[in-house]
Design a protein around this motif. Structure first.
Motif, PDB file in Angstrom:
ATOM      1  N   SER A   1       0.849  -1.190   0.000  1.00 61.36           N
ATOM      2  CA  SER A   1       0.000   0.000   0.000  1.00 61.36           C
ATOM      3  C   SER A   1       0.877   1.230   0.000  1.00 61.36           C
ATOM      4  O   SER A   1       1.799   1.344   0.796  1.00 61.36           O
ATOM      5  CB  SER A   1      -0.911   0.016   1.218  1.00 61.36           C
ATOM      6  OG  SER A   1      -1.746   1.150   1.192  1.00 61.36           O
TER       7      SER A   1
ATOM      8  N   THR B   1      -9.177  -6.203  -0.222  1.00 58.99           N
ATOM      9  CA  THR B   1      -8.639  -6.672   1.044  1.00 58.99           C
ATOM     10  C   THR B   1      -7.781  -7.897   0.765  1.00 58.99           C
ATOM     11  O   THR B   1      -7.570  -8.289  -0.381  1.00 58.99           O
ATOM     12  CB  THR B   1      -9.768  -7.059   2.010  1.00 58.99           C
ATOM     13  OG1 THR B   1     -10.523  -8.137   1.428  1.00 58.99           O
ATOM     14  CG2 THR B   1     -10.690  -5.887   2.263  1.00 58.99           C
TER      15      THR B   1
ATOM     16  N   PRO C   1     -10.450  -0.115   3.117  1.00 61.31           N
ATOM     17  CA  PRO C   1      -9.288   0.511   2.495  1.00 61.31           C
ATOM     18  C   PRO C   1      -9.588   1.739   1.644  1.00 61.31           C
ATOM     19  O   PRO C   1      -8.785   2.657   1.567  1.00 61.31           O
ATOM     20  CB  PRO C   1      -8.708  -0.613   1.625  1.00 61.31           C
ATOM     21  CG  PRO C   1      -9.886  -1.477   1.288  1.00 61.31           C
ATOM     22  CD  PRO C   1     -10.816  -1.385   2.477  1.00 61.31           C
TER      23      PRO C   1
END
Length: 601
Positions: A14, A271, A281
């Protein structure tokens, strides 16, 4: 082993970039997303050469959670693995049956694995002869047949493509037993980016195999709703962008999932695999889940979920504005296994009654009540009841709008249920003592005006315990983190600083006194540490109640036990913060917190 397999689900990658800003720049984003937001639920299908051995190689079960990882986990040479194709008859494959099963289950899009990490194309590829038409006695193109069947049934065709790994290709990632100089299956980008040989050969694979196959998938099968990429964290940002560019050039309206690289790439977030507990998210996001443990068919995997468990997880995701995709791994002969068929039929039976509370709905405006979850659509709040109220009164928190009518979706007559407003924000619905349906009843509340709600959690004074779960906490500090969110990992970890804390905001309708129970795991070396559990008034900022206690070891951080720790008092109605902090860490570590419960007692 488990940790390595988890690395393949792209969950850890991420980038801290402004996702909202990126989506705002893309003016077509909302238009592309419209069908996906309406659909809400889909069917994933993992079918490949791995489906025939079904987790077994040379008479022995291969120790891998996922059957589709057979080639990697058993380190099967390419020359031997190729022989599976010669036995792949798929005599029971019927695209119409697959698509009809999805439709009857209420699932509105279908994601087919065109190529998984094993490198075998399950379609008629012009880029590579290593495909189902040219190498198997089946000799048909299942993707072509699925595309036709989806169009006939009104199901959106979507395609999975493993773009970063190909264990058959001599220049890709993963296969180091045939190709010792390749990038390893678990090597991160930093380990090879400065290795000229590995980087150059990998770029060759991407530009001569992976990108051309993505292009042909988008050109040969008509409109594709979604290109579902995997393991994009194994690419550089520039390589991920090349796949985005390729999709946009051929089918600009085709959605791209986040795993094309990492956040903020893609049209929506993903996810981890089989992750029932999440921290949302992105605004648009998706959760994927298997009916047992494996994605591909695994003959020894009998760890089946019940339809109720699957539906609860689906509803939880919907209530957080996510999409939910249920996976089936067909057998090597092309048929769905009987248990998958049974579960899809049970899910479909529930959807026939309650589908309006699924399709086109959005995030719960009243948070997560202790009795279940909520979704909303077109002036109707849908209450999905996990725990039916035994006293016949369902307290619905946070709804300020005037109520027109409340009724059960299972009631064909939709008879009105009595509704009483007990405060400006809360109502009570009188319901039958016994549930109106055997599996997750759904009540509908029709209201007037624009939705006006308070999403702050209401403290229940009766009927239900107040669970403050670790994944619902706001955490601060240099070390404390959420665990993976997978089964039995819905706790906080790495709590090693006195600056760390976890907190939850809630509201109370009056003064109260409640027993606090902490559920946590604690290794022997954290025994004797101390902590403070406090309640802070949001209005004044003052601490109105406090408990201090010492940590009791449970044996291990994942051996969870519940400990009553004392009572907390609330002086008046209002908003509060429940906060947990460590006061002493004698060995530099604290508990693995699972949840805090406030209950009458």
């Amino acid at each position: 082993m488990a940790k390595q397999e988890d690395l393949m689900d792209n969950a850890e990658g991420s980038e801290q970039l402004n996702i909202e800003q990126l989506e705002a720049i893309d003016a077509d984003h909302d238009a592309r997303m419209a069908w996906w937001r309406e659909a809400r639920v889909g069917l994933f299908i993992h079918w490949g050469l791995y489906s025939l051995p079904a987790g077994v190689w040379k008479g022995k079960e291969v120790p891998a959670s996922y059957a589709e990882h057979l080639m990697l986990r058993a380190r099967i040479p390419v020359s031997e693995y190729e022989q599976i194709a010669t036995e792949f008859h798929a005599e029971h494959f019927d695209a119409k049956e697959w698509v009809r099963a999805a439709k009857l289950a209420g699932l509105e899009y279908l994601i087919f694995t065109a190529k998984h990490h094993e490198g075998f194309a399950m379609y008629d590829s012009d880029v590579s002869d290593y495909n189902i038409v040219k190498k198997t006695p089946f000799a048909r193109d299942p993707l072509r047949e699925l595309a036709d069947a989806c169009r006939e049934e009104g199901i959106k065709l979507c395609i999975y493509y493993s773009h970063s790994m190909d264990w058959h290709h001599p220049d890709s990632q993963g296969n180091t037993w045939d190709y010792p100089h390749n990038i390893g299956a678990y090597d991160d980008v930093a380990s090879w980016i400065n290795d000229e040989d590995k980087r150059t050969r990998y770029e060759h694979y991407l530009h001569t195999s992976a990108l051309p196959q993505v292009k042909e998938l988008l050109e040969k099968y008509g409109p594709v709703g979604l290109l579902w990429f995997d393991c994009g964290h194994k690419l550089t940002a520039e390589q991920g962008a090349a796949f985005v560019k390729q999709v946009r050039e051929v089918q600009p309206d085709c959605l791209i999932n986040r795993r094309v690289w990492m956040d903020p790439y893609g049209d929506y977030g993903n996810t981890s695999d089989n992750q029932p507990h999440v921290r949302v998210p992105r605004k648009d996001w998706e959760s994927i889940a298997t009916l047992n443990d494996s994605w591909g068919y695994k003959v020894a995997d009998h760890n089946w979920k019940t339809a109720d468990v699957v539906l609860r997880q689906m509803i939880d995701v919907l209530s957080l504005n996510g999409n939910f995709v249920i996976n089936v791994g067909p057998m090597g002969n092309g048929a769905f296994d009987p248990k998958s068929v049974e579960l899809l039929e049970q899910i479909g039976h529930w959807m026939q009654t309650n589908g309006e509370a699924v399709h086109g709905t959005r995030q719960s405006p009243i948070g997560k009540p202790p009795w279940g979850r909520c979704t909303i659509k077109d002036g109707i709040l849908y209450l999905h009841i996990f725990e039916w109220p035994t006293n016949g009164k369902l307290l619905v928190p946070g709804l300020r709008n005037p109520v027109l009518k409340a009724y059960a979706l299972a009631d064909k007559d939709r008879s009105a249920l009595p509704v009483t407003r007990i405060s400006e924000e809360d109502i009570v619905i009188e319901v039958p003592i016994s549930a109106t349906a055997s599996t997750i009843p759904v009540l509908a509340i029709e209201f007037t005006g624009e939705c006006d709600t308070n999403p702050v959690r209401l403290l229940y004074t009766a009927d239900y315990p107040n669970n403050f779960g670790a994944f619902d906490a706001d955490i601060e500090g240099p070390t404390v983190r959420y665990d993976t969110g997978k089964k039995d990992h819905d706790n906080l970890i790495n709590w090693t600083s006195l600056e760390d804390e976890a907190s939850w905001t809630f509201r109370a309708n009056g003064p109260d006194r409640l027993q606090a129970v902490l559920e946590y795991g604690a290794a022997a070396d954290v025994d004797g540490g101390s902590y403070e559990l406090s309640v802070i008034s949001k209005r004044s900022g003052e601490t109105v109640s406090r408990i201090t206690q010492t940590v009791k070891a449970t044996g291990d951080g994942y051996e969870f036990a519940a400990f009553p720790v004392g009572h907390l008092s609330l002086p008046e109605a209002g908003d509060y913060v429940l906060r947990l902090k460590a006061l002493s860490l004698p060995n530099g570590a604290f508990i693995c917190l699972k949840k805090i419960v406030l209950e009458r007692g």
